[in-house]
Write a protein that holds these residues in place. Sequence first.
Motif, PDB file in Angstrom:
ATOM      1  N   LEU A  82       4.275 -81.389  61.245  1.00 29.67           N
ATOM      2  CA  LEU A  82       3.652 -80.135  60.846  1.00 29.67           C
ATOM      3  C   LEU A  82       2.207 -80.099  61.299  1.00 29.67           C
ATOM      4  O   LEU A  82       1.474 -81.082  61.157  1.00 29.67           O
ATOM      5  N   GLU A  83       1.800 -78.967  61.836  1.00 28.20           N
ATOM      6  CA  GLU A  83       0.431 -78.754  62.270  1.00 28.20           C
ATOM      7  C   GLU A  83      -0.376 -78.108  61.143  1.00 28.20           C
ATOM      8  O   GLU A  83       0.187 -77.634  60.153  1.00 28.20           O
ATOM      9  N   PRO A  84      -1.691 -78.067  61.277  1.00 29.45           N
ATOM     10  CA  PRO A  84      -2.520 -77.647  60.135  1.00 29.45           C
ATOM     11  C   PRO A  84      -2.325 -76.214  59.677  1.00 29.45           C
ATOM     12  O   PRO A  84      -2.594 -75.898  58.516  1.00 29.45           O
ATOM     13  N   GLY A  85      -1.859 -75.318  60.546  1.00 33.81           N
ATOM     14  CA  GLY A  85      -1.613 -73.952  60.112  1.00 33.81           C
ATOM     15  C   GLY A  85      -0.188 -73.725  59.645  1.00 33.81           C
ATOM     16  O   GLY A  85       0.206 -72.588  59.392  1.00 33.81           O
ATOM     17  N   GLY A  86       0.578 -74.800  59.528  1.00 32.04           N
ATOM     18  CA  GLY A  86       1.976 -74.687  59.148  1.00 32.04           C
ATOM     19  C   GLY A  86       2.910 -74.591  60.327  1.00 32.04           C
ATOM     20  O   GLY A  86       4.123 -74.411  60.142  1.00 32.04           O
ATOM     21  N   GLN A  87       2.398 -74.701  61.570  1.00 34.96           N
ATOM     22  CA  GLN A  87       3.289 -74.719  62.720  1.00 34.96           C
ATOM     23  C   GLN A  87       4.199 -75.943  62.621  1.00 34.96           C
ATOM     24  O   GLN A  87       3.796 -77.010  62.139  1.00 34.96           O
ATOM     25  N   VAL A  88       5.422 -75.773  63.091  1.00 38.67           N
ATOM     26  CA  VAL A  88       6.398 -76.860  63.088  1.00 38.67           C
ATOM     27  C   VAL A  88       6.557 -77.370  64.514  1.00 38.67           C
ATOM     28  O   VAL A  88       6.703 -76.577  65.447  1.00 38.67           O
ATOM     29  N   GLU A  89       6.526 -78.677  64.669  1.00 39.55           N
ATOM     30  CA  GLU A  89       6.686 -79.267  65.995  1.00 39.55           C
ATOM     31  C   GLU A  89       7.921 -80.150  66.019  1.00 39.55           C
ATOM     32  O   GLU A  89       8.109 -80.999  65.145  1.00 39.55           O
ATOM     33  N   LEU A  90       8.754 -79.935  67.023  1.00 32.80           N
ATOM     34  CA  LEU A  90       9.879 -80.813  67.326  1.00 32.80           C
ATOM     35  C   LEU A  90       9.477 -81.701  68.495  1.00 32.80           C
ATOM     36  O   LEU A  90       9.152 -81.195  69.579  1.00 32.80           O
ATOM     37  N   SER A  91       9.478 -83.006  68.284  1.00 29.00           N
ATOM     38  CA  SER A  91       9.089 -83.960  69.324  1.00 29.00           C
ATOM     39  C   SER A  91      10.291 -84.819  69.664  1.00 29.00           C
ATOM     40  O   SER A  91      10.699 -85.683  68.868  1.00 29.00           O
ATOM     41  N   GLY A  92      10.854 -84.584  70.838  1.00 29.39           N
ATOM     42  CA  GLY A  92      12.041 -85.329  71.237  1.00 29.39           C
ATOM     43  C   GLY A  92      11.687 -86.665  71.861  1.00 29.39           C
ATOM     44  O   GLY A  92      10.632 -86.823  72.474  1.00 29.39           O
ATOM     45  N   PRO A  93      12.565 -87.644  71.729  1.00 32.05           N
ATOM     46  CA  PRO A  93      12.373 -88.905  72.442  1.00 32.05           C
ATOM     47  C   PRO A  93      12.612 -88.699  73.928  1.00 32.05           C
ATOM     48  O   PRO A  93      13.148 -87.662  74.339  1.00 32.05           O
ATOM     49  N   PRO A  94      12.230 -89.659  74.764  1.00 29.01           N
ATOM     50  CA  PRO A  94      12.514 -89.509  76.190  1.00 29.01           C
ATOM     51  C   PRO A  94      14.012 -89.537  76.454  1.00 29.01           C
ATOM     52  O   PRO A  94      14.755 -90.305  75.843  1.00 29.01           O
ATOM     53  N   HIS A  95      14.450 -88.670  77.354  1.00 26.04           N
ATOM     54  CA  HIS A  95      15.842 -88.610  77.787  1.00 26.04           C
ATOM     55  C   HIS A  95      15.897 -88.888  79.282  1.00 26.04           C
ATOM     56  O   HIS A  95      14.879 -88.804  79.982  1.00 26.04           O
ATOM     57  N   PRO A  96      17.072 -89.205  79.814  1.00 25.87           N
ATOM     58  CA  PRO A  96      17.144 -89.605  81.226  1.00 25.87           C
ATOM     59  C   PRO A  96      16.693 -88.534  82.206  1.00 25.87           C
ATOM     60  O   PRO A  96      16.255 -88.853  83.310  1.00 25.87           O
ATOM     61  N   ASP A  97      16.824 -87.255  81.835  1.00 23.70           N
ATOM     62  CA  ASP A  97      16.422 -86.173  82.732  1.00 23.70           C
ATOM     63  C   ASP A  97      16.128 -84.939  81.898  1.00 23.70           C
ATOM     64  O   ASP A  97      16.339 -84.921  80.681  1.00 23.70           O
ATOM     65  N   VAL A  98      15.636 -83.907  82.551  1.00 21.60           N
ATOM     66  CA  VAL A  98      15.204 -82.721  81.822  1.00 21.60           C
ATOM     67  C   VAL A  98      16.384 -81.968  81.222  1.00 21.60           C
ATOM     68  O   VAL A  98      16.260 -81.357  80.157  1.00 21.60           O
TER      69      VAL A  98
END
Length: 431
Positions: A82-98
């Motif tokens: 969560l960011e300070p204004g309430g934004q939600v962030e999804l952070s994915g792990p590295p994957h083999p390709d895009v």
Amino acid sequence: MATAFPSTDSTLTDARPLDGVPSAHEHVVAAALHPGAPGPVGLELEAHLVDLRDPAVRVPWARITGLVDRLGPLPGRSAVTLEPGGQVELSGPPHPDVTAAVAALRSDAAVLRSALAGDGLGLAPLGADPLRPAARVSPGPRYRAMEDHFAAVGCTRAGAAMMTSTASLQVNLEAGAPAQWRERVALAHALGPVLVAVSASSPLLVGQETDWVSTRQQVWGDLDQARCGPLLGRGDPADEWADYALAAPVMLVRLTDAGGAEPVTGRVPFADWASGETLLGGRRPTPADLDYHLTTLFPPVRLRGFLEVRYLDAAPDPWWPALAAVTTTLLDDPVAADAAAAACEPVAGRWSDAARLGLADPALHAAARGCLAAALDRSPTGLRAEVEALAALVDAGRSPADDVLDTARSSGPAAALLAACADPTPMEETS
């Protein structure tokens, strides 16, 4: 090859003071870039959290954290922060390709949207919140200290907007072989103005048109450029990043008691702290302090062992998957990279023009069309439909900002915010 992209935070476990500025410089250089063959991709997508019944009001922190705490693991293994204004962030792990990275993040976003919808909430992936005034809802000491620092150095409004009203798509790519580092870092920066214009989705702020297609980029441009400006490409990128980091002012000093933070209310370059010329918190800095300082630096491309591309506006599906595919292809595919370097050369460094004018600028439009043509020719099959849609949008001289403006002008900024919350319609396979 790196097997995971490291956390943006670090601990205070190393209490030994740094042995002066040369030691600090060496520490940053050692961590700046790690050899890794291009291929793996990590994606991070931010979105504004919206109460669908009352979009003009920010969601209270306790309500946000309660929902996130109940989520459980996501199928694509993304972390939810969560960011300070309430934004939600999804952070994915590295994957083999895009393609795999996009598929995993899409699946996690779908689970998250479903969970939030059950509580009347939605996610709006736009570069800037088009409706609500900047306001911090997080009580975290890091963000309180950041707020105080920005106020003390004359960036109160831009600092508040950056922390609470902006959202981005970040694309994390391997650094390549050491012989490639200077060229890859230079290309990541050269692509910046073009991809700022292509990704622009933030033409409004606080309910008003700003006359910038990427108000997110404009906000970052208004911040301290010693902290947020680009590297200049005048030498070895790891050395330049170390010089940048040590010249940047210290924002806050973390305290050992319960995760507290003390804001630095003057301009104290980290080098002055490392040399002992200035003591902060009554002491010299440790390697952990330097690692934490690096997390308070926000250049368009940050070196974290890998390349963290930070200049893309968040945008609704299918635009963010297309942007992820285009950015990765133009940096990691040698044929596309050569074409992109040639297309971007006439507009190198035009960050402000890209944020203000976007594709209405003829030179930026020409460069964008060249880059999209190169990306489309080499893009992965699994994301071809999304890249084709983005190429058609660019060819027409439009970006996601135009849809936001159209909705806001016809139905108001609240409607533009709510429209970005709509579930994406799956694209039909065209390949």
